[in-house]
Design a protein around this motif. Structure first.
Motif, short mmCIF file in Angstrom:
data_model
loop_
_atom_site.label_atom_id
_atom_site.label_comp_id
_atom_site.label_asym_id
_atom_site.label_seq_id
_atom_site.Cartn_x
_atom_site.Cartn_y
_atom_site.Cartn_z
N PRO A 91 0.80 -1.23 0.00
CA PRO A 91 0.00 0.00 0.00
C PRO A 91 0.83 1.28 0.00
O PRO A 91 0.45 2.26 -0.63
CB PRO A 91 -0.82 -0.13 1.29
N LEU A 92 1.96 1.27 0.67
CA LEU A 92 2.76 2.49 0.74
C LEU A 92 3.46 2.82 -0.57
O LEU A 92 3.94 3.93 -0.75
CB LEU A 92 3.78 2.41 1.88
N SER A 93 3.53 1.83 -1.49
CA SER A 93 4.11 2.13 -2.79
C SER A 93 3.30 3.20 -3.51
O SER A 93 3.84 4.01 -4.25
CB SER A 93 4.17 0.86 -3.65
N LEU A 94 1.99 3.21 -3.29
CA LEU A 94 1.13 4.20 -3.91
C LEU A 94 1.30 5.58 -3.29
O LEU A 94 1.03 6.60 -3.92
CB LEU A 94 -0.34 3.78 -3.82
N PHE B 94 7.02 -0.41 22.18
CA PHE B 94 7.79 -0.82 21.01
C PHE B 94 6.83 -0.98 19.84
O PHE B 94 5.86 -1.73 19.93
CB PHE B 94 8.54 -2.13 21.27
N PHE B 95 7.10 -0.27 18.75
CA PHE B 95 6.28 -0.35 17.55
C PHE B 95 7.11 -0.96 16.43
O PHE B 95 8.34 -0.87 16.42
CB PHE B 95 5.85 1.05 17.09
N THR B 96 6.43 -1.57 15.48
CA THR B 96 7.05 -1.92 14.21
C THR B 96 6.22 -1.27 13.11
O THR B 96 4.99 -1.43 13.08
CB THR B 96 7.08 -3.44 13.99
N ILE B 97 6.88 -0.50 12.25
CA ILE B 97 6.21 0.08 11.09
C ILE B 97 6.81 -0.53 9.84
O ILE B 97 8.01 -0.84 9.80
CB ILE B 97 6.30 1.61 11.07
N GLU B 98 5.98 -0.73 8.82
CA GLU B 98 6.41 -1.46 7.64
C GLU B 98 6.08 -0.70 6.37
O GLU B 98 5.02 -0.08 6.25
CB GLU B 98 5.72 -2.83 7.59
N ASP B 99 7.01 -0.74 5.42
CA ASP B 99 6.71 -0.34 4.05
C ASP B 99 7.21 -1.44 3.12
O ASP B 99 7.57 -2.53 3.59
CB ASP B 99 7.34 1.03 3.71
N LYS B 100 7.20 -1.18 1.84
CA LYS B 100 7.58 -2.22 0.88
C LYS B 100 9.00 -2.72 1.10
O LYS B 100 9.31 -3.88 0.87
CB LYS B 100 7.44 -1.68 -0.55
N THR B 101 9.89 -1.84 1.57
CA THR B 101 11.31 -2.17 1.64
C THR B 101 11.72 -2.85 2.94
O THR B 101 12.85 -3.34 3.04
CB THR B 101 12.17 -0.91 1.45
N GLY B 102 10.83 -2.89 3.93
CA GLY B 102 11.22 -3.56 5.17
C GLY B 102 10.50 -2.99 6.38
O GLY B 102 9.53 -2.22 6.28
N GLY C 213 5.35 4.31 8.16
CA GLY C 213 4.91 2.99 7.71
C GLY C 213 3.61 2.58 8.35
O GLY C 213 3.10 3.26 9.27
N LEU C 214 3.06 1.50 7.86
CA LEU C 214 1.88 0.90 8.48
C LEU C 214 2.28 0.28 9.81
O LEU C 214 3.29 -0.41 9.91
CB LEU C 214 1.29 -0.18 7.57
N MET D 172 11.47 8.86 4.98
CA MET D 172 12.29 7.92 4.24
C MET D 172 11.79 6.48 4.36
O MET D 172 11.26 6.08 5.40
CB MET D 172 13.74 7.98 4.75
N PRO D 173 11.99 5.67 3.32
CA PRO D 173 11.65 4.24 3.41
C PRO D 173 12.62 3.50 4.33
O PRO D 173 13.71 4.00 4.64
CB PRO D 173 11.76 3.75 1.96
#
Length: 416
Positions: A298-301, A346-354, A330-331, A312-313
């Motif tokens: 989704p973040l690619s869009l 502690f959070f984890t956020i994600e985009d296409k690259t990691g 990120g999501l 930044m990614p």
């Protein structure tokens, strides 16, 4: 653990308080790690009897419920100083005993976990397709979602194929395509929201006799009701029989009459030609029907809009030096506040690259409570910290950018 890791990496010298304690601490480079070592240290350095050391072990395991560790303070500290150890060292041993009450392991437990981690890591490295299929078939895992597992596998060159009613079984399986040396992972029907295992079994049994040629034939032969077909259509699993999602949903309604699911109904030849959904609409439908997508992340869009804000990614952040100011977005895939972390989230956020691991201190949580607890798409402004292979973003400001998802709002709801 940090002193042990530094010593193992040769970053600091291995020392022992005495030759006697080398017996207890030799295999962990002079740092007490396991419960059994604490017992040995109490015997060798503080004069405990084996029975008293076992009582200490029991107190470590139960101190949060019953208390009782403080009564050992004088016994440990005085016993060690009487035997020539410094008071600072004796104090540090007692503080570690308190720590063991929070997270200490017996060595046998630690070894068992380590074996599982080693075997899992080997499989993920050398047989990533089989590893992914097995993980998907073990859902729900309680931590990682199917979406996260698939995104990670795709970043490691694993090919993932969509669920297809003409091919897929209940479980995800390996599928060899043509002359390719590596298998792909074919998603199973179990990943479809609302899909019943009994319906999947009937699909497999009917398909084993003869392949399906129409949605109506599928419904009759596998005894599927309208809801079963709509679940398959919503997940785009009828595409080989009925075209895009919209066409498949239309055909599904006509394929099964309301009153008799086994009636010899036929789809109207005048079925309208329905335009295919847009890429964004397909992504929303994927997350609504499966909580994952095999399309673009989704973040690619949204990446062009995020770059305009200098967000930044993940792959770019991973190149930053320690201490650099950083902006990431990120999501939100993981939110954790362990009881042993003194209020740190502690959070984890994600985009296409990691993925990016985010640390949010308690004081910041009070200032940005709504963003921390409610954002689906989170921008994090802070400082980048890295030590060896461990990297994380220490938050100084949070911004909820969920509104940028627009029509993709369902993605945020279903992602975490």
């Amino acid at each position: 653990m940090h002193p042990y890791l530094r010593r193992r990496q040769g970053l600091e010298p291995v020392t022992y308080p005495s030759d006697a304690l080398k017996v207890a601490l030799g295999r962990t480079l002079g740092v007490p790690i396991f419960q059994e070592q604490v017992m040995q240290v109490a015997i060798l350095a503080a004069g405990f009897t084996p029975g008293e050391a076992d009582q200490l072990r029991r107190a470590m395991a139960a101190w949060k419920r019953k208390g009782g560790l403080d009564k050992y303070y004088d016994r440990i500290v005085n016993g060690m100083t009487e035997r020539g150890y410094t008071k600072d060292f004796a104090e540090s041993i007692f503080q570690q005993i308190h720590g063991f009450g929070e997270y200490g392991f017996p060595e046998s437990h630690a070894a068992s976990f380590a074996l599982l981690v080693y075997a899992s890591s080997w499989l993920k490295c050398h047989e990533p397709e089989a590893f992914l299929a097995a993980m998907l078939n073990s859902m729900p895992l309680g931590f990682y979602s199917a979406s996260q597992l698939i995104q990670d596998a795709q970043r490691h060159s694993v090919r993932v194929l969509p669920a297809d009613v003409t091919i897929s079984n209940w479980d995800s399986v390996l599928e060899l395509l043509g002359s390719q040396s590596r298998s792909a992972v074919r998603l199973g029907l179990s990943l479809l929201n609302g899909m019943k295992d009994g319906a999947a079994e009937r699909i497999e049994a009917a398909r084993a006799v003869r392949q399906f040629s129409s949605v109506g034939g599928l419904a009759r032969r596998a005894q599927l009701d309208r809801k079963d077909l709509q679940v398959l259509a919503a997940a785009n699993s009828l595409s080989s029989l009925a075209g895009n999602r919209r066409e498949a949903l239309w055909v599904s309604v006509a394929a099964v009459p309301d009153r008799d699911i086994l009636a010899d109904a036929r789809v109207d030849d005048e079925t309208p030609v329905l335009g295919a959904p847009s890429e964004g609409e397909d992504i929303v439908a994927d997350y609504n029907s499966m909580r994952l997508t095999l399309g673009r992340h989704p973040l690619s869009l949204l990446r062009p809009a995020l770059l305009e804000q200098r967000l930044m990614p993940a792959e770019t952040l991973m190149t930053y030096r320690n201490g650099r100011l950083a902006r990431g977005c990120g999501l939100v895939t993981v939110r954790q506040r362990p009881g042993t972390a003194m209020g740190v989230m502690f959070f984890t956020i994600e985009d296409k690259t990691g993925n990016v691991n985010v640390i949010i201190w308690p004081s910041l949580q009070e200032r940005f409570r709504q963003e921390a607890l409610g954002a689906s798409l989170l921008a994090v402004y802070g400082s980048w910290q890295c030590e060896g292979d461990v990297r994380h973003l220490v938050a100084q400001r949070l911004v909820d950018l969920s509104h940028l998802l627009g029509g993709l709002t369902a993605v945020g709801r279903n992602f975490c």
